[in-house]
Design a protein around this motif. Structure first.
Motif, PDB file in Angstrom:
ATOM      1  N   SER A  40       0.756  -1.285  -0.112  1.00 22.11           N
ATOM      2  CA  SER A  40      -0.070   0.073   0.070  1.00 22.11           C
ATOM      3  C   SER A  40       0.706   1.270  -0.025  1.00 22.11           C
ATOM      4  N   SER A  70       1.464   4.078  -3.061  1.00 26.00           N
ATOM      5  CA  SER A  70       0.839   5.305  -2.631  1.00 26.00           C
ATOM      6  C   SER A  70      -0.739   5.139  -2.247  1.00 26.00           C
ATOM      7  N   SER A  71      -1.295   3.848  -1.989  1.00 27.34           N
ATOM      8  CA  SER A  71      -2.452   3.918  -1.637  1.00 27.34           C
ATOM      9  C   SER A  71      -2.790   3.848  -0.243  1.00 27.34           C
ATOM     10  N   PHE A  72      -2.470   4.953   0.540  1.00 34.93           N
ATOM     11  CA  PHE A  72      -2.681   4.962   1.771  1.00 34.93           C
ATOM     12  C   PHE A  72      -4.124   4.862   2.409  1.00 34.93           C
ATOM     13  N   TYR A  73      -5.024   5.206   1.580  1.00 35.51           N
ATOM     14  CA  TYR A  73      -6.294   5.095   2.060  1.00 35.51           C
ATOM     15  C   TYR A  73      -6.574   3.698   2.309  1.00 35.51           C
ATOM     16  N   GLN A  74      -5.949   2.646   1.729  1.00 36.57           N
ATOM     17  CA  GLN A  74      -6.227   1.365   2.218  1.00 36.57           C
ATOM     18  C   GLN A  74      -5.644   0.692   3.415  1.00 36.57           C
ATOM     19  N   HIS A 108      -6.298   2.004   6.754  1.00 33.94           N
ATOM     20  CA  HIS A 108      -7.207   1.718   7.812  1.00 33.94           C
ATOM     21  C   HIS A 108      -7.851   0.408   7.613  1.00 33.94           C
ATOM     22  N   SER A 109      -8.417   0.109   6.304  1.00 34.87           N
ATOM     23  CA  SER A 109      -8.948  -1.322   6.203  1.00 34.87           C
ATOM     24  C   SER A 109      -7.870  -2.548   6.369  1.00 34.87           C
ATOM     25  N   ILE A 139     -12.468   8.050  14.462  1.00 36.38           N
ATOM     26  CA  ILE A 139     -12.361   8.341  13.087  1.00 36.38           C
ATOM     27  C   ILE A 139     -13.874   8.101  12.346  1.00 36.38           C
ATOM     28  N   ASP A 140     -14.452   7.271  12.716  1.00 37.32           N
ATOM     29  CA  ASP A 140     -15.982   6.892  12.488  1.00 37.32           C
ATOM     30  C   ASP A 140     -16.495   6.940  13.687  1.00 37.32           C
TER      31      ASP A 140
END
Length: 73
Positions: free
Chosen positions: A20, A24-28, A30-31, A67-68
């Protein structure tokens, strides 16, 4: 009691994390953290929820920092 308390989030280096970051897939991240408890990863919201359960912080305070916030039902 009106003081501060440490809340932590843990990200360990695994192949999925490396991939990740490399892509540069930093959005992944958290998942990945949510599904990698066995590797020792902990997301912030889970740490906050534990503190609510043991009475260290209020649900209102946990929601402010989450975060959520919607996950605190």
């Amino acid at each position: 009691g009106g003081g501060l308390i440490l809340v932590s989030e843990v990200l360990t280096v695994t192949n999925a994390v490396k991939a990740s970051i490399k892509d540069s897939s930093f959005y992944q991240l958290h998942s990945i953290m949510q599904t990698s408890k066995d590797e020792g990863m902990v997301v912030l919201d889970k740490s906050l929820l534990e503190l609510v359960k043991i009475g260290e912080i209020s649900l209102t305070e946990a929601r402010k920092e989450a975060i959520d916030p919607q996950s605190f039902k």
